[in-house]
Design an enzyme around this catalytic site. Sequence first.
Site, mmCIF file in Angstrom:
data_model
loop_
_atom_site.group_PDB
_atom_site.id
_atom_site.type_symbol
_atom_site.label_atom_id
_atom_site.label_comp_id
_atom_site.label_asym_id
_atom_site.label_seq_id
_atom_site.Cartn_x
_atom_site.Cartn_y
_atom_site.Cartn_z
ATOM 1 N N ASP A 95 0.707 -1.080 0.023
ATOM 2 C CA ASP A 95 -0.015 -0.005 -0.090
ATOM 3 C C ASP A 95 0.903 1.268 -0.114
ATOM 4 O O ASP A 95 1.684 1.463 0.942
ATOM 5 C CB ASP A 95 -0.923 0.014 1.169
ATOM 6 C CG ASP A 95 -1.961 1.052 1.116
ATOM 7 O OD1 ASP A 95 -1.787 2.049 0.580
ATOM 8 O OD2 ASP A 95 -3.060 0.803 1.549
ATOM 9 N N HIS B 297 1.899 8.682 5.171
ATOM 10 C CA HIS B 297 0.993 9.581 5.555
ATOM 11 C C HIS B 297 1.496 10.434 6.765
ATOM 12 O O HIS B 297 1.258 11.578 6.888
ATOM 13 C CB HIS B 297 -0.285 8.786 5.998
ATOM 14 C CG HIS B 297 -1.305 8.576 4.926
ATOM 15 N ND1 HIS B 297 -1.594 9.454 3.929
ATOM 16 C CD2 HIS B 297 -1.822 7.295 4.623
ATOM 17 C CE1 HIS B 297 -2.474 8.938 2.976
ATOM 18 N NE2 HIS B 297 -2.374 7.828 3.326
ATOM 19 N N SER C 243 -7.194 3.713 -1.141
ATOM 20 C CA SER C 243 -7.032 2.317 -1.342
ATOM 21 C C SER C 243 -8.162 1.321 -1.302
ATOM 22 O O SER C 243 -8.290 0.185 -1.792
ATOM 23 C CB SER C 243 -6.317 1.925 0.206
ATOM 24 O OG SER C 243 -5.255 2.321 0.280
ATOM 25 N N ASP D 169 3.573 -10.314 18.847
ATOM 26 C CA ASP D 169 2.893 -10.439 17.454
ATOM 27 C C ASP D 169 3.989 -10.974 16.354
ATOM 28 O O ASP D 169 5.173 -10.689 16.333
ATOM 29 C CB ASP D 169 2.753 -8.802 16.872
ATOM 30 C CG ASP D 169 1.793 -7.930 17.863
ATOM 31 O OD1 ASP D 169 0.905 -8.858 18.790
ATOM 32 O OD2 ASP D 169 1.828 -6.816 17.869
#
Length: 520
Positions: free
Chosen positions: A64, A339, A114, A303
């Site tokens: 992305d 961003h 997106s 994670d």
Amino acid sequence: MANKHYLIFTGLLLFLSVEWTWAFSEEELHARYWNNKGKQALDTALNMKPNLNTAKNVILFLGDGMGVTTITAARILKGQLKGQSGEEGSLVMDTFPYLALSKTYNVDQQMPDSAGTATAYLCGVKANYGTLGVTAATPRSNCSASFGNEVTSILHRAKMAGKSVGIVTTTRVQHASPGASYAHSAERGWYSDSDLSPEAIQNGCRDIAYQLVHNTEINVILGGGRQYMFPRTRPDPEYPDYSGDRKDGVDLTAEWLKNKKNAKYVWNKAEFDAVDPEKTDFLMGLFEPKDCRYEMDRDPTMDPSLTEMMEKAIKVLSKNPLGYFLFVEDEGRIDHGHHSGKAKRALYEAVEFDQAIGRAADLTNAMDTLSVVTADHSHVFAFGGHSARGNSVLGVARELGRDGKRFTTAIYGNGPGYQIVNGVRPDMNESISSGDDYRQQAPVPKSSETHGIEDVAIFAKGPMAHLFHGVQEQSYIAHVMAYAAGLPSSPSAPPPIPPLFFLNILHTFSAWRSVADRKK
């Protein structure tokens, strides 16, 4: 005095030779080096043959916000992390033999998002900004207009053909990019039922998390997004101060597990590691309430990485003799880094993304697996300025601006990195610009840096990869993947007949004629 000048000149030559020795090899100074490289590349090109097999498996890697500038900077960073100058290196995606460009605009917007782009590359139909899995006849946030305008993703078509399917992402699994593989929504922000507008509730539209569980039976779902799956009365297992977001009181993970054999839901690394792919047919792992952490911040004890999630997914899905479709996205965190105006975070995510692509290559066979790497859109991220070979990707140019101050070679066209006060910008050095949370300077102030408008790259290898060529509409990607896998290009279309079918008929006919001629 002459001796002093000689010493200064000698020191300058020594400095330059040290710089040259560090930045590039001595052989690069000679024509034969580049001639040999050119010959090797030409020989490779001349020996390329299209793979006309039907793709048993299809993997779509989606970066992305991974525009061409991001790819270049990530390539150099990858080399520099290994102690090299970086420019001469290659990403794994660079080694894919076929390359094309994708036009990313949405039907109603020049600068895409997106959601509309995901509908294009996953469903084969361009859509409006902010909408998922519906045609451009659906205005954004208009629930009632979505009915009858739904489009079907390649993931759903693969499932209907008997293949196993999966999504792996570093964002929430209900996010725009993975969402287009299973959801039909006039609004990408309808993550849970608490996000639905009054009009959507009145007209019976469902939130994206609900659709994740009920629309298509997905075998592997890995990423973030716990918050949207649990009721508001349920505390988060990792962050007790957080709770679920659902108003309907439903535990969607429990709903997903119903009537499934060999199914598991996990939320941390220990549970994830304990999953045996050979004994698991369905796996849902949600490792954060919303998006997963940046790779730089990820706690490896809690994670899994993108590469680890992808590897587990392939091992679960590959048990199906009919093959699989897998969507792998490091979308969110490359995108989110840009961003926020933090190039270091975006680029480290891109390097991890490429590592996952490399691991997938180890686990698959290009003879029966089509692998496609692309982006949904780019960013207003630029990379330039006078800099020596081997200059740090996060460093400064070797010349000054007209204001007499240094500037970074990585920069943004707009965003939160705007630092001009009373017409003056701060000076810069590499010790500052290489910080984990440094924001590259931007000339236009915005709270969030914007997407770019230019084309993005498509890299491909495997069956029918040669069909990716030239400059194409982004929606073309889904059509090639469907054709390569022998899936219908749309739900009502018959499956395509692959070229090898015709070749086999031709060979059989030729053999028959040969036998008949000998009998004469």
